[in-house]
Design a protein around this motif. Sequence first.
Motif, mmCIF file in Angstrom:
data_model
loop_
_atom_site.group_PDB
_atom_site.id
_atom_site.type_symbol
_atom_site.label_atom_id
_atom_site.label_comp_id
_atom_site.label_asym_id
_atom_site.label_seq_id
_atom_site.Cartn_x
_atom_site.Cartn_y
_atom_site.Cartn_z
ATOM 1 N N VAL A 1 -9.598 43.868 92.989
ATOM 2 C CA VAL A 1 -8.409 44.341 92.259
ATOM 3 C C VAL A 1 -8.660 44.191 90.764
ATOM 4 N N ALA A 2 -8.290 45.257 90.044
ATOM 5 C CA ALA A 2 -8.480 45.233 88.585
ATOM 6 C C ALA A 2 -7.161 45.050 87.862
ATOM 7 N N SER A 3 -6.093 45.353 88.533
ATOM 8 C CA SER A 3 -4.782 45.288 87.878
ATOM 9 C C SER A 3 -4.352 43.814 87.764
ATOM 10 N N GLN A 4 -3.854 43.447 86.590
ATOM 11 C CA GLN A 4 -3.370 42.079 86.364
ATOM 12 C C GLN A 4 -2.160 41.763 87.245
ATOM 13 N N ARG A 5 -1.374 42.762 87.462
ATOM 14 C CA ARG A 5 -0.189 42.541 88.287
ATOM 15 C C ARG A 5 -0.589 42.211 89.720
ATOM 16 N N ARG B 1 -2.065 38.636 89.857
ATOM 17 C CA ARG B 1 -1.084 37.555 89.913
ATOM 18 C C ARG B 1 -0.471 37.439 91.317
ATOM 19 N N SER B 2 -0.271 38.573 91.978
ATOM 20 C CA SER B 2 0.266 38.542 93.341
ATOM 21 C C SER B 2 -0.687 37.825 94.299
ATOM 22 N N LEU B 3 -1.996 38.124 94.130
ATOM 23 C CA LEU B 3 -2.991 37.461 94.991
ATOM 24 C C LEU B 3 -3.055 35.946 94.720
#
Length: 778
Positions: A566-570, A573-575
């Motif tokens: 995953v590249a998305s910061q959002r 944070r979920s992970l």
Amino acid sequence: MQPKQDPSTARRIELILEQIEALPTLSSVAARLLRASSSSEVDFKEIVTLIESDPALTARLLALCRRAGSVTSEEISTVERAVVHLGFDAVRAAALSVHIYDLMAEPPGRELDKQEEGDARAFDRRAYWRRSIAVACAAEALAEEHRADSRVPLPTEAFACGMLHGVGLLALEYILPRSFARVIELAERTQRDIADVERAVIGLDHYTAGRRLAEHWGLPRVLHDVIWMHAMPFESLPDVAHRKTIGVVGVAVAMARRLHIGSACDFGPPSDPASLCRACGLDPDAPLRIERLLHERVAERARALGLDEPGSDQLLLESIAQANHHLARMRSSFAERERTAQRQTEVLGAIAAFHRASLATSDMPGVCAHIALSAARMLRADFIAIVRPSADSDRWETRSYRADAEPIATNLVDPPDDAADDLSEALAASECNGPVVSQLRWLCEAASPPNGADELRVIPLIIAPGRACALIHNGSGGEKHCSRTTLQPLVSVWSAALAGADVNEDAERLNEALADTNRNLVEAREKLVEIEALKRLAEFSAGAAHEMNNPLTVIYGRAQLLAERVASQRDMRSLEAIEQAATKLSDIMTSLRLFADPPRPSPAEADIGNILGRALRQASSRVTPDPARLHRPRVRLIVEQSLPKVRVDAEQIVLAVTEAIVNSLEADQTRIVEVRAHQDPADGRLIICVRDDGGGMSDHAVKHAFDPFFSEKKAGRKQGLGLARARRLVGLNGGDMAIRSVPGQGTTVLITLDPNADGGEHAAPERDDEDATDSIAA
């Protein structure tokens, strides 16, 4: 049915009767004269021949004629002329009386023995014979006044019966002089009938002894019954032919006693001759007519018998003197009875006062104080002590008081090595209100009397079989003011009150022991329930961990793999949130498993200072600063010097103390947290105290503080296993953990540890420089 007689008493009576049967017997001449006296037809020549066959009796009879003085002694030189001069009846009665008088004369040396012994109440034989002659003369006069009644005996027969009616007194005095002297003294002092005292002291009375002597001498049946039954009421006499003869002698005895002629040791209540006459069918006025001339008649008959008795005037004076003596004795007896009644009244008043005062208390100190006050008033004492055996040891308790029942001292004393093995038995056997005996002297001295034990007296207080207490006092009026017999009812009341207090004290001890047992039982039941709950929780935790480990591993591993892609910061944070949640759930399962089934402790000697220093550092690292707080809490560490080392699992105790410190640091409004270690001087236990000045805990929170998963904080803030796990770890190391809290005043956590006997030397706690600081910022 008569009561069963004691074997020793029966044997004693048998020996006395054997001694009576060993007394000298009547001569054949006297026995034949006596048999002739009961017949109205007498052979003159037979009487003369009988008397002439006994030279001694012949001499006494001629001497009687000379004493009579009616003719000169030269004119009477033969028995035949003497019988003609005196008459058949007088000769027969004189011969029999003189023979018995000589036969029962006092043994040689008896008078000297009495003088050496100082026996003031020896039997007065002269007074006895004077009484016998008076009874014989009175019976003879009664028979003369009632000649018309065929059931009344002949005057000569009545005279002989009167002379011998009290011969049992002679028999008992002859064979048991000392015992009989005690009987006379006791009968006179108590004013009791002498027959009752004889039965109590000797075992039989003089009526029975006289009857046995009459049988031994072979006397006629009428004399048997007169000697045995003359003191019985006429209505109680058996229906025999000579029943009225017995009644006549009974009336004659009452007449002689009323005139105080002689003495037969009769100290009981007198009888009225007129009443006795009415009972047996005689003229009730006859006694008064006879009594007017009885003194002269007695004096004349005594001279005729040669018994050296005084004249009628002197006899009357002696009777008056004896009557005065009797009155003085009665006045003395009445005065003594009045004093005894006054003492008994005082004792009853003391019992009533003690009862009223002791109603308000039943405990041992209160009862002892009331007994001391009652004893001080009754015994005129200014020092009283009550001693009793301790209920739970071999020691003795002493409580001493002043006259106003103000306590002086209460002590527990150990018996000396040479003390009696059973002191209670020695007390019970000691004399009531008697002086201090040697084996009780140490006990009296233990009561700390002001003037030593020499002036003290002891009163045993029996509170139970084999269990005795004692009242010790220095009263000067105990023996003079109140006899032991009079004092005994009050002593019994004191003993009963002391026994009741002792029972109450035992009941209180049993109640306390029962309460402790119930408390221990409740605690044991609670611990058993807790153990069962922890066991079930351990099984649940093991199963849940086994079932949840694989899913958690999958969630945690896949979250890490997704994080690499995953590249998305959002999404990142979920992970991360997923990873943290999985880790938290794993930690909860681990903590729950550790709480339910903790590892076995590995005890070793540990320094309490090092344990507290490590716990402070771990607690500081676990607490995250709260930006909402204006002030960060500070921790103050205080460890007493020279504390002993403890034998515990140091790692487990560090974790337990850490949880307590963390709980205080995270409490609302906390500014200072104090961690103190000291040793309890009472039992030597080590106490770790963690105290904060925060907002405190509610009663509900204190009650459930050690329950797993309990927390009054916001949901999701904490797991609620910290304090529960801490208490579990302390318990595994033989200690205890408790919480005290007041809302608005802070919370205190107490951890108690028992130092092991092998706990090593007392050493000062070794701490790093960082640990030695008295204040650490959290």
